[in-house]
Design an enzyme around this catalytic site. Structure first.
Site, PDB file in Angstrom:
ATOM      1  N   ASP A 252       6.402   2.617  -2.937  1.00 37.95           N
ATOM      2  CA  ASP A 252       7.175   1.664  -3.745  1.00 37.95           C
ATOM      3  C   ASP A 252       6.365   0.401  -4.038  1.00 37.95           C
TER       4      ASP A 252
ATOM      5  N   TYR B  98      15.571   5.486  12.736  1.00 40.09           N
ATOM      6  CA  TYR B  98      15.203   4.815  11.479  1.00 40.09           C
ATOM      7  C   TYR B  98      16.457   4.248  10.796  1.00 40.09           C
TER       8      TYR B  98
ATOM      9  N   VAL C 298       9.530  15.626   2.374  1.00 42.49           N
ATOM     10  CA  VAL C 298       9.715  17.020   1.978  1.00 42.49           C
ATOM     11  C   VAL C 298       9.336  17.297   0.516  1.00 42.49           C
TER      12      VAL C 298
ATOM     13  N   GLU D 244      19.923   6.142   4.318  1.00 37.65           N
ATOM     14  CA  GLU D 244      19.972   6.690   5.680  1.00 37.65           C
ATOM     15  C   GLU D 244      21.010   5.948   6.523  1.00 37.65           C
TER      16      GLU D 244
ATOM     17  N   PRO E  31      16.670  16.228  15.450  1.00 38.03           N
ATOM     18  CA  PRO E  31      17.704  16.217  16.499  1.00 38.03           C
ATOM     19  C   PRO E  31      19.092  15.938  15.925  1.00 38.03           C
TER      20      PRO E  31
ATOM     21  N   ASP F 182       1.352  -8.912   9.305  1.00 34.46           N
ATOM     22  CA  ASP F 182       1.974  -7.753   9.944  1.00 34.46           C
ATOM     23  C   ASP F 182       3.410  -8.111  10.279  1.00 34.46           C
TER      24      ASP F 182
ATOM     25  N   ASN G  95      17.049   8.303  -1.801  1.00 31.95           N
ATOM     26  CA  ASN G  95      15.678   8.846  -1.826  1.00 31.95           C
ATOM     27  C   ASN G  95      15.063   8.713  -3.222  1.00 31.95           C
TER      28      ASN G  95
ATOM     29  N   SER H 141      18.455   1.338   3.025  1.00 31.62           N
ATOM     30  CA  SER H 141      18.326   2.774   2.767  1.00 31.62           C
ATOM     31  C   SER H 141      19.655   3.516   2.871  1.00 31.62           C
TER      32      SER H 141
ATOM     33  N   ARG I 236       4.216   9.777  -3.391  1.00 32.82           N
ATOM     34  CA  ARG I 236       4.978   9.935  -2.155  1.00 32.82           C
ATOM     35  C   ARG I 236       4.040  10.414  -1.042  1.00 32.82           C
ATOM     36  N   GLY I 237       4.269   9.962   0.178  1.00 31.62           N
ATOM     37  CA  GLY I 237       3.483  10.429   1.319  1.00 31.62           C
ATOM     38  C   GLY I 237       3.647  11.930   1.502  1.00 31.62           C
TER      39      GLY I 237
ATOM     40  N   THR J 277       0.828  -1.226   0.000  1.00 29.77           N
ATOM     41  CA  THR J 277       0.000   0.000   0.000  1.00 29.77           C
ATOM     42  C   THR J 277       0.854   1.265   0.000  1.00 29.77           C
TER      43      THR J 277
HETATM   44  P1  NAP Z   1       5.873   4.007   2.579  1.00 32.35           P
HETATM   45  O1  NAP Z   1       5.163   4.690   1.449  1.00 32.35           O
HETATM   46  O2  NAP Z   1       5.956   4.657   3.905  1.00 32.35           O
HETATM   47  O3  NAP Z   1       5.189   2.563   2.762  1.00 32.35           O
HETATM   48  C1  NAP Z   1       5.447   1.782   3.890  1.00 32.35           C
HETATM   49  C2  NAP Z   1       4.576   0.529   3.835  1.00 32.35           C
HETATM   50  O4  NAP Z   1       4.837  -0.268   4.998  1.00 32.35           O
HETATM   51  C3  NAP Z   1       3.059   0.793   3.827  1.00 32.35           C
HETATM   52  O5  NAP Z   1       2.457  -0.107   2.922  1.00 32.35           O
HETATM   53  C4  NAP Z   1       2.658   0.460   5.262  1.00 32.35           C
HETATM   54  O6  NAP Z   1       1.317   0.030   5.377  1.00 32.35           O
HETATM   55  C5  NAP Z   1       3.593  -0.706   5.534  1.00 32.35           C
HETATM   56  N1  NAP Z   1       3.744  -1.030   6.964  1.00 32.35           N
HETATM   57  C6  NAP Z   1       4.100  -0.200   7.963  1.00 32.35           C
HETATM   58  N2  NAP Z   1       4.149  -0.875   9.129  1.00 32.35           N
HETATM   59  C7  NAP Z   1       3.825  -2.157   8.861  1.00 32.35           C
HETATM   60  C8  NAP Z   1       3.712  -3.335   9.631  1.00 32.35           C
HETATM   61  N3  NAP Z   1       3.911  -3.334  10.962  1.00 32.35           N
HETATM   62  N4  NAP Z   1       3.370  -4.492   9.021  1.00 32.35           N
HETATM   63  C9  NAP Z   1       3.139  -4.509   7.686  1.00 32.35           C
HETATM   64  N5  NAP Z   1       3.199  -3.432   6.892  1.00 32.35           N
HETATM   65  C10 NAP Z   1       3.559  -2.266   7.478  1.00 32.35           C
HETATM   66  O7  NAP Z   1       7.377   3.650   2.139  1.00 32.35           O
HETATM   67  P2  NAP Z   1       8.050   3.657   0.678  1.00 32.35           P
HETATM   68  O8  NAP Z   1       8.551   5.010   0.388  1.00 32.35           O
HETATM   69  O9  NAP Z   1       7.166   2.958  -0.266  1.00 32.35           O
HETATM   70  O10 NAP Z   1       9.348   2.775   0.958  1.00 32.35           O
HETATM   71  C11 NAP Z   1       9.320   1.354   0.820  1.00 32.35           C
HETATM   72  C12 NAP Z   1      10.457   0.760   1.630  1.00 32.35           C
HETATM   73  O11 NAP Z   1      11.698   1.257   1.160  1.00 32.35           O
HETATM   74  C13 NAP Z   1      10.432   1.102   3.118  1.00 32.35           C
HETATM   75  O12 NAP Z   1      10.961  -0.012   3.807  1.00 32.35           O
HETATM   76  C14 NAP Z   1      11.373   2.278   3.242  1.00 32.35           C
HETATM   77  O13 NAP Z   1      11.881   2.362   4.545  1.00 32.35           O
HETATM   78  C15 NAP Z   1      12.418   1.894   2.219  1.00 32.35           C
HETATM   79  N6  NAP Z   1      13.133   2.990   1.579  1.00 32.35           N
HETATM   80  C16 NAP Z   1      12.449   4.014   1.002  1.00 32.35           C
HETATM   81  C17 NAP Z   1      13.143   5.001   0.344  1.00 32.35           C
HETATM   82  C18 NAP Z   1      12.422   6.138  -0.346  1.00 32.35           C
HETATM   83  O14 NAP Z   1      13.067   7.127  -0.679  1.00 32.35           O
HETATM   84  N7  NAP Z   1      11.123   6.014  -0.608  1.00 32.35           N
HETATM   85  C19 NAP Z   1      14.552   4.943   0.273  1.00 32.35           C
HETATM   86  C20 NAP Z   1      15.202   3.869   0.850  1.00 32.35           C
HETATM   87  C21 NAP Z   1      14.489   2.894   1.487  1.00 32.35           C
HETATM   88  P3  NAP Z   1       0.085   1.071   5.680  1.00 32.35           P
HETATM   89  O15 NAP Z   1      -0.391   1.540   4.328  1.00 32.35           O
HETATM   90  O16 NAP Z   1      -0.885   0.207   6.386  1.00 32.35           O
HETATM   91  O17 NAP Z   1       0.638   2.172   6.512  1.00 32.35           O
HETATM   92  O1  F7E Z   2      13.599  14.635   4.327  1.00 35.07           O
HETATM   93  C1  F7E Z   2      14.697  18.087   5.139  1.00 35.07           C
HETATM   94  C2  F7E Z   2      14.947  17.010   6.182  1.00 35.07           C
HETATM   95  O2  F7E Z   2      11.601  13.414   5.170  1.00 35.07           O
HETATM   96  C3  F7E Z   2      14.588  15.028   3.406  1.00 35.07           C
HETATM   97  C4  F7E Z   2      12.607   8.291   3.514  1.00 35.07           C
HETATM   98  O3  F7E Z   2      12.008   7.741   2.355  1.00 35.07           O
HETATM   99  O4  F7E Z   2      14.593   8.874   2.311  1.00 35.07           O
HETATM  100  C5  F7E Z   2      13.556   9.401   3.115  1.00 35.07           C
HETATM  101  O5  F7E Z   2      14.084   9.993   4.288  1.00 35.07           O
HETATM  102  C6  F7E Z   2      15.369  16.207   3.943  1.00 35.07           C
HETATM  103  C7  F7E Z   2      15.832  16.058   5.397  1.00 35.07           C
HETATM  104  O6  F7E Z   2      13.277  12.255   3.652  1.00 35.07           O
HETATM  105  C8  F7E Z   2      11.462  19.514   5.897  1.00 35.07           C
HETATM  106  O7  F7E Z   2      15.552  17.560   7.337  1.00 35.07           O
HETATM  107  C9  F7E Z   2      13.470  20.247   5.479  1.00 35.07           C
HETATM  108  O8  F7E Z   2      17.169  16.468   5.496  1.00 35.07           O
HETATM  109  O9  F7E Z   2      11.781  13.912   2.713  1.00 35.07           O
HETATM  110  P1  F7E Z   2      12.458  13.560   3.973  1.00 35.07           P
HETATM  111  P2  F7E Z   2      14.509  11.534   4.367  1.00 35.07           P
HETATM  112  O10 F7E Z   2      14.610  11.885   5.797  1.00 35.07           O
HETATM  113  O11 F7E Z   2      15.712  11.780   3.515  1.00 35.07           O
HETATM  114  C10 F7E Z   2      15.388   7.843   2.927  1.00 35.07           C
HETATM  115  C11 F7E Z   2      16.398   7.368   1.916  1.00 35.07           C
HETATM  116  C12 F7E Z   2      14.564   6.769   3.514  1.00 35.07           C
HETATM  117  O12 F7E Z   2      14.972   5.604   3.556  1.00 35.07           O
HETATM  118  C13 F7E Z   2      13.340   7.185   4.259  1.00 35.07           C
HETATM  119  O13 F7E Z   2      12.442   6.089   4.404  1.00 35.07           O
HETATM  120  O14 F7E Z   2      14.512  17.355   3.933  1.00 35.07           O
HETATM  121  N1  F7E Z   2      13.501  18.902   5.423  1.00 35.07           N
HETATM  122  N2  F7E Z   2      12.227  20.652   5.786  1.00 35.07           N
HETATM  123  C14 F7E Z   2      12.275  18.414   5.655  1.00 35.07           C
HETATM  124  N3  F7E Z   2      11.800  17.138   5.672  1.00 35.07           N
HETATM  125  C15 F7E Z   2      10.475  16.979   5.924  1.00 35.07           C
HETATM  126  N4  F7E Z   2       9.974  15.729   5.918  1.00 35.07           N
HETATM  127  N5  F7E Z   2       9.650  18.036   6.178  1.00 35.07           N
HETATM  128  C16 F7E Z   2      10.084  19.329   6.182  1.00 35.07           C
HETATM  129  O15 F7E Z   2       9.316  20.259   6.407  1.00 35.07           O
END
Ligand code: NAP
Ligand code: F7E
Length: 326
Positions: free
Chosen positions: A14, A148, A188, A126, A278, A57, A177, A124, A183-184, A11
């Site tokens: 990705d 995280y 950002v 991260e 932080p 889950d 990223n 990730s 995207r949720g 859901t």
């Molecule tokens: P996302 O939109 O936040 O989706 C997260 C998914 O995990 C949702 O389907 C959520 O379900 C599910 N989930 C959360 N807690 C769960 C649980 N306890 N049991 C089963 N399902 C659960 O994330 P995304 O951006 O698609 O990213 C996909 C994966 O790649 C994640 O593991 C993320 O950490 C990793 N990742 C993302 C990025 C990026 O830039 N997008 C980069 C590197 C790694 P609900 O719909 O019910 O909330």
């Molecule tokens: O923040 C800065 C914030 O929340 C990016 C996840 O998919 O990618 C994601 O993590 C940057 C940070 O993504 C706001 O401080 C400024 O430096 O969009 P973000 P993230 O933290 O990089 C990695 C690869 C993952 O794996 C994660 O799952 O933007 N920033 N102002 C802000 N960020 C947010 N969210 N909101 C602000 O207002």
């Protein structure tokens, strides 16, 4: 017989793109979804009649053993996680349980149900956190900067450990990223594009952000899920960095997004301490050299096209020209 794949996190952003990609490759797609009081199928509504969703889950190992035994997938993609970095500071234990230990629960379920299953772990960038080398590659030492990032690092190493201990075909994709119109709204990029669209349509008058100087290597999610699939088609499991090799600041993202609709970001962006973290990850830039060489993978959507695609999609959504997130 078509191949069958299980996606956890179907859901999410990705999960929806990966499901589309696997359907296109002729797979039967099973999506693990957690129970919730309201349904969160917005991103997969358009393909719901072509996939099966089953309850499970990451916090409940029996549910996963059960569904692996029942559905017998050949490939498992573990995309589920508490994925928002900011939330991980407020809910560090939950993040560790889902994003870290959840990987062990699923890997162990695979080992018990069918060790022949091919496994993908969503690691990730991260994990690189306070980077010790630029650009980051598969051999760069890790230095996570958030609960995280720490949880993902555990998930990464337990994947490596199960590969080495039990000979599982388990691969870890270290993805930088990646963004999209799906995207949720808390991340950002989408927060910016959605607010830009609202401002353009007269539905908002400011955008409150934290650190504008943070730099990220941003790609398009639709490109990145192809790399996940390619990893599981290799003879041997491995770890791969998936990135564009370019980095841009949050400020630059704002400039392009506002500029695309004829506005100046400086007139609307307000700095708000509430969005500072932080501990920050200041700079991420990955080298996709190994993915390019071994998987034949390349990102297709460039940075500016990504930003404008997201702004256009948010405008279409708000104007009612798009019915959903697809
Ligand atoms: P996302 O939109 O936040 O989706 C997260 C998914 O995990 C949702 O389907 C959520 O379900 C599910 N989930 C959360 N807690 C769960 C649980 N306890 N049991 C089963 N399902 C659960 O994330 P995304 O951006 O698609 O990213 C996909 C994966 O790649 C994640 O593991 C993320 O950490 C990793 N990742 C993302 C990025 C990026 O830039 N997008 C980069 C590197 C790694 P609900 O719909 O019910 O909330
Ligand atoms: O923040 C800065 C914030 O929340 C990016 C996840 O998919 O990618 C994601 O993590 C940057 C940070 O993504 C706001 O401080 C400024 O430096 O969009 P973000 P993230 O933290 O990089 C990695 C690869 C993952 O794996 C994660 O799952 O933007 N920033 N102002 C802000 N960020 C947010 N969210 N909101 C602000 O207002």
């Amino acid at each position: 017989m078509p191949k069958r794949a299980l996606i956890t996190g179907i859901t999410g952003q990705d999960g929806s793109y990966l499901a589309e990609h696997l359907l296109g490759e002729g797979y039967e797609v099973i999506g693990m979804v957690r129970r919730s009081s309201t349904v969160t199928f917005e991103r997969i509504a358009h393909i719901q009649d072509r996939i099966s969703t089953v309850q499970g889950d990451l916090l409940d190992q029996a549910s996963m053993i059960d569904l692996l035994r029942t559905w017998k997938p050949q490939e498992v993609y573990n995309l589920a996680a508490q994925s928002f970095v900011q939330t991980s500071f407020g809910q560090p234990v939950l993040t560790g349980d889902v994003t870290g230990l959840g990987v062990t629960r699923l890997l162990d379920a695979v080992r018990i149900a069918d060790p022949g299953i091919r496994f993908y772990q969503a690691s990730s960038s991260e994990m690189f956190g306070k980077v010790v080398e630029v650009p980051q590659s598969e051999t760069t030492p890790f230095y996570p900067r958030s609960p995280y990032g720490v949880a993902k690092l555990y998930g990464h190493w337990i994947t490596v450990n199960y590969r080495e201990s039990y000979d599982l075909h388990a691969s870890s994709g270290i993805l930088f990223n990646h963004e999209s119109p799906r995207r949720g709204l808390e991340f950002v990029t989408r927060k910016i594009t959605n607010t830009v669209a609202k401002i353009k349509l007269g539905k908002a008058n400011e955008l409150r952000l934290g650190n504008l100087e943070a730099e990220r290597d941003w790609g398009f999610a639709g490109d990145y899920v192809k790399a996940m699939w390619l990893m599981l088609q290799q003879d041997s499991p491995d770890d791969y960095v998936v990135a564009t090799g370019e980095t841009h600041s949050v400020r630059k993202f704002c400039q392009i997004a506002f500029g695309h609709v004829g506005l100046n970001y400086e007139d609307y962006v307000v700095i708000d301490e509430a969005f500072y973290r932080p501990a920050e990850v200041d700079l991420l830039i990955g080298t996709p050299a190994k993915s390019e060489a071994k998987l034949g993978w390349k990102p297709e959507v460039g940075f500016e096209d990504l930003v404008t695609m997201m702004v256009d999609a948010d405008l279409a959504l708000l104007e009612g020209r798009l019915s959903g997130l697809h």
